[in-house]
Scaffold this motif. Structure first.
Motif, PDB file in Angstrom:
ATOM      1  N   GLU A   1      36.952  15.092  42.499  1.00 31.63           N
ATOM      2  CA  GLU A   1      36.146  14.300  42.507  1.00 31.63           C
ATOM      3  C   GLU A   1      34.501  13.624  42.884  1.00 31.63           C
ATOM      4  OE1 GLU A   1      37.365  11.337  42.683  1.00 31.63           O
ATOM      5  OE2 GLU A   1      39.252  12.043  42.258  1.00 31.63           O
ATOM      6  N   ASP A   2      33.756  14.768  42.944  1.00 31.13           N
ATOM      7  CA  ASP A   2      32.666  15.610  43.793  1.00 31.13           C
ATOM      8  C   ASP A   2      31.465  15.462  41.641  1.00 31.13           C
ATOM      9  OD1 ASP A   2      32.908  15.728  45.856  1.00 31.13           O
ATOM     10  OD2 ASP A   2      32.505  17.438  46.505  1.00 31.13           O
ATOM     11  N   LEU A   3      33.044  16.034  41.170  1.00 29.29           N
ATOM     12  CA  LEU A   3      32.064  16.089  39.677  1.00 29.29           C
ATOM     13  C   LEU A   3      32.399  14.946  39.055  1.00 29.29           C
ATOM     14  CD1 LEU A   3      31.300  18.075  37.424  1.00 29.29           C
ATOM     15  CD2 LEU A   3      33.983  18.444  36.584  1.00 29.29           C
TER      16      LEU A   3
ATOM     17  N   ILE B   1      25.357  10.432  36.039  1.00 33.42           N
ATOM     18  CA  ILE B   1      24.733  10.343  34.267  1.00 33.42           C
ATOM     19  C   ILE B   1      24.948   9.613  33.309  1.00 33.42           C
ATOM     20  CG2 ILE B   1      24.960  11.880  32.583  1.00 33.42           C
ATOM     21  CD1 ILE B   1      25.169  14.088  34.981  1.00 33.42           C
ATOM     22  N   LEU B   2      26.175   8.974  33.592  1.00 34.26           N
ATOM     23  CA  LEU B   2      26.756   7.994  32.687  1.00 34.26           C
ATOM     24  C   LEU B   2      25.608   6.545  33.126  1.00 34.26           C
ATOM     25  CD1 LEU B   2      31.104   8.358  32.249  1.00 34.26           C
ATOM     26  CD2 LEU B   2      29.013   8.546  30.519  1.00 34.26           C
TER      27      LEU B   2
ATOM     28  N   SER C   1      22.985   6.709  34.333  1.00 37.52           N
ATOM     29  CA  SER C   1      21.438   6.496  33.670  1.00 37.52           C
ATOM     30  C   SER C   1      21.930   5.940  32.330  1.00 37.52           C
ATOM     31  CB  SER C   1      21.529   8.021  34.535  1.00 37.52           C
ATOM     32  OG  SER C   1      22.170   8.978  33.348  1.00 37.52           O
ATOM     33  N   LEU C   2      22.524   7.193  32.153  1.00 33.97           N
ATOM     34  CA  LEU C   2      22.294   6.773  30.449  1.00 33.97           C
ATOM     35  C   LEU C   2      22.725   5.097  30.107  1.00 33.97           C
ATOM     36  CD1 LEU C   2      24.017  10.173  29.087  1.00 33.97           C
ATOM     37  CD2 LEU C   2      21.751   9.247  29.192  1.00 33.97           C
ATOM     38  N   ASN C   3      22.701   4.369  31.011  1.00 34.05           N
ATOM     39  CA  ASN C   3      22.716   3.099  30.801  1.00 34.05           C
ATOM     40  C   ASN C   3      24.588   2.816  29.798  1.00 34.05           C
ATOM     41  OD1 ASN C   3      20.059   1.577  31.699  1.00 34.05           O
ATOM     42  ND2 ASN C   3      19.573   2.850  29.250  1.00 34.05           N
ATOM     43  N   ALA C   4      25.718   3.299  30.689  1.00 36.97           N
ATOM     44  CA  ALA C   4      26.903   3.086  29.630  1.00 36.97           C
ATOM     45  C   ALA C   4      26.996   1.591  30.812  1.00 36.97           C
ATOM     46  CB  ALA C   4      27.664   4.651  30.466  1.00 36.97           C
ATOM     47  N   SER C   5      27.913   1.216  29.458  1.00 30.78           N
ATOM     48  CA  SER C   5      28.224  -0.016  29.919  1.00 30.78           C
ATOM     49  C   SER C   5      29.941   0.367  31.003  1.00 30.78           C
ATOM     50  CB  SER C   5      29.401  -0.990  28.681  1.00 30.78           C
ATOM     51  OG  SER C   5      30.501   0.315  27.605  1.00 30.78           O
ATOM     52  N   ASP C   6      30.476  -0.613  31.307  1.00 26.00           N
ATOM     53  CA  ASP C   6      31.285  -1.298  32.551  1.00 26.00           C
ATOM     54  C   ASP C   6      32.626  -0.085  31.538  1.00 26.00           C
ATOM     55  OD1 ASP C   6      30.167  -2.825  34.238  1.00 26.00           O
ATOM     56  OD2 ASP C   6      30.214  -4.123  33.683  1.00 26.00           O
ATOM     57  N   GLU C   7      32.835  -0.722  30.616  1.00 24.72           N
ATOM     58  CA  GLU C   7      34.155  -0.080  29.729  1.00 24.72           C
ATOM     59  C   GLU C   7      34.106   1.500  29.496  1.00 24.72           C
ATOM     60  OE1 GLU C   7      32.843  -2.586  28.795  1.00 24.72           O
ATOM     61  OE2 GLU C   7      33.716  -4.264  29.585  1.00 24.72           O
ATOM     62  N   GLU C   8      32.811   1.616  29.467  1.00 24.46           N
ATOM     63  CA  GLU C   8      32.343   3.481  29.164  1.00 24.46           C
ATOM     64  C   GLU C   8      33.192   3.935  30.458  1.00 24.46           C
ATOM     65  OE1 GLU C   8      29.376   4.464  27.082  1.00 24.46           O
ATOM     66  OE2 GLU C   8      28.529   2.770  26.670  1.00 24.46           O
ATOM     67  N   LEU C   9      32.199   3.277  31.239  1.00 24.18           N
ATOM     68  CA  LEU C   9      32.850   3.589  32.806  1.00 24.18           C
ATOM     69  C   LEU C   9      34.043   4.029  33.402  1.00 24.18           C
ATOM     70  CD1 LEU C   9      29.159   2.636  34.502  1.00 24.18           C
ATOM     71  CD2 LEU C   9      29.374   4.927  34.451  1.00 24.18           C
TER      72      LEU C   9
ATOM     73  N   LYS D   1      27.340  11.282  24.338  1.00 20.81           N
ATOM     74  CA  LYS D   1      27.215  10.763  25.901  1.00 20.81           C
ATOM     75  C   LYS D   1      27.665  12.854  26.497  1.00 20.81           C
ATOM     76  CE  LYS D   1      25.923   6.081  27.196  1.00 20.81           C
ATOM     77  NZ  LYS D   1      26.621   5.623  25.635  1.00 20.81           N
ATOM     78  N   ILE D   2      28.843  12.395  25.431  1.00 20.50           N
ATOM     79  CA  ILE D   2      28.799  14.365  26.523  1.00 20.50           C
ATOM     80  C   ILE D   2      28.194  15.725  26.692  1.00 20.50           C
ATOM     81  CG2 ILE D   2      30.615  15.689  26.503  1.00 20.50           C
ATOM     82  CD1 ILE D   2      32.508  13.436  25.849  1.00 20.50           C
ATOM     83  N   PRO D   3      27.071  15.766  25.363  1.00 18.89           N
ATOM     84  CA  PRO D   3      26.372  16.117  25.512  1.00 18.89           C
ATOM     85  C   PRO D   3      25.080  16.378  26.384  1.00 18.89           C
ATOM     86  CG  PRO D   3      26.678  15.953  23.061  1.00 18.89           C
ATOM     87  CD  PRO D   3      27.188  14.932  23.845  1.00 18.89           C
ATOM     88  N   ILE D   4      24.682  15.645  26.714  1.00 21.67           N
ATOM     89  CA  ILE D   4      23.581  15.229  27.660  1.00 21.67           C
ATOM     90  C   ILE D   4      24.235  14.862  29.068  1.00 21.67           C
ATOM     91  CG2 ILE D   4      22.239  13.579  28.360  1.00 21.67           C
ATOM     92  CD1 ILE D   4      22.304  12.206  25.736  1.00 21.67           C
ATOM     93  N   ILE D   5      25.693  14.649  29.015  1.00 18.53           N
ATOM     94  CA  ILE D   5      26.112  14.508  30.216  1.00 18.53           C
ATOM     95  C   ILE D   5      26.419  16.917  30.961  1.00 18.53           C
ATOM     96  CG2 ILE D   5      28.181  14.746  31.874  1.00 18.53           C
ATOM     97  CD1 ILE D   5      28.838  12.051  30.116  1.00 18.53           C
ATOM     98  N   GLN D   6      26.807  17.413  29.718  1.00 16.74           N
ATOM     99  CA  GLN D   6      26.973  18.785  29.859  1.00 16.74           C
ATOM    100  C   GLN D   6      25.417  19.610  30.611  1.00 16.74           C
ATOM    101  OE1 GLN D   6      28.670  19.726  26.089  1.00 16.74           O
ATOM    102  NE2 GLN D   6      30.275  19.254  27.489  1.00 16.74           N
ATOM    103  N   LYS D   7      24.234  18.996  29.377  1.00 20.68           N
ATOM    104  CA  LYS D   7      23.332  19.637  29.796  1.00 20.68           C
ATOM    105  C   LYS D   7      22.702  19.088  30.990  1.00 20.68           C
ATOM    106  CE  LYS D   7      18.267  19.347  28.255  1.00 20.68           C
ATOM    107  NZ  LYS D   7      17.115  18.370  27.765  1.00 20.68           N
ATOM    108  N   HIS D   8      23.606  18.128  31.799  1.00 18.88           N
ATOM    109  CA  HIS D   8      22.611  17.768  32.957  1.00 18.88           C
ATOM    110  C   HIS D   8      23.246  18.264  34.173  1.00 18.88           C
ATOM    111  CE1 HIS D   8      20.126  14.135  32.686  1.00 18.88           C
ATOM    112  NE2 HIS D   8      20.549  14.102  31.560  1.00 18.88           N
TER     113      HIS D   8
END
Length: 197
Positions: free
Chosen positions: A127-129, A136-137, A139-147, A184-191
């Motif tokens: 849950e924390d992860l 992070i999503l 902060s990357l301006n992910a849409s509601d659907e992406e979240l 967005k996944i590579p950016i999430i992994q980097k963060h």
């Protein structure tokens, strides 16, 4: 930031925003979200017609709405959730968790829910992860659907046909959402790697 410094909306601001977001489209989205969360977090295959020990999807949503309408009820923390819809989803998650935990405790955690599936909650590390990824999503301006679809689609690998059925999103739009999430996944992994150094 201390509790005194937090940006907490007034009761009127919260009620006004609640009235604004509660459209039929948002309600339907929360209906589907509730069914998904019962499945993904508690492994409950929810029977929409009969409900679960007296609770229907509408009850989870109604309790969430009511929790903001009480004068001493839930607060809208604008510093965490500038968009009130995300505060509502966070509150809905909390209500789902509270109700299911209470019902399962009444049954001494041995009650078999449906189809002989035993209660199984995702652990707190998961849950924390997930929350970190969602921040992070955002902060990357992910849409509601992406979240909304990040966990079922990317993490759990849910089939498109099931996603269509659960969330009422067309196969074409699901493809577009997945493409945006894949970028967005590579950016999430980097963060995540940087946070764990």
């Amino acid at each position: 930031m201390t509790s005194q410094e937090r940006d907490i909306a007034s009761y009127k601001e919260t009620v006004d925003e609640l009235q604004k977001i509660l459209t039929e489209a948002f309600y339907q989205r929360m209906f589907k979200y509730t069914i998904f969360r019962l499945s993904s977090k508690f492994n409950i295959k929810f029977d929409v017609q009969n409900g679960l020990r007296g609770f229907k999807v509408e009850d989870f949503i109604s309790e969430t709405i009511a929790s903001f309408l009480k004068s001493d009820g839930r607060k809208w923390y604008k510093d965490d959730f500038p968009d009130f819809r995300k505060q509502f989803i966070s509150a809905l998650d909390s209500i789902i968790h509270k109700i299911i935990k209470k019902e399962l405790q009444k049954s001494n955690l041995t009650w078999q829910i449906l189809d002989n599936d035993k209660y199984e909650e995702k652990d707190s590390e998961y849950e924390d992860l997930l929350k970190e990824c969602e921040h992070i999503l955002e902060s990357l301006n992910a849409s509601d659907e992406e979240l909304l679809l990040f966990e079922p689609y990317i993490i759990n690998g849910m089939k498109r046909s099931d996603l269509e059925q659960h969330f009422g999103i067309s196969a074409k739009e699901l493809t577009n959402i997945k493409k945006r999430l894949d970028r967005k996944i590579p950016i999430i992994q980097k963060h995540l790697k940087e946070q764990r150094k």
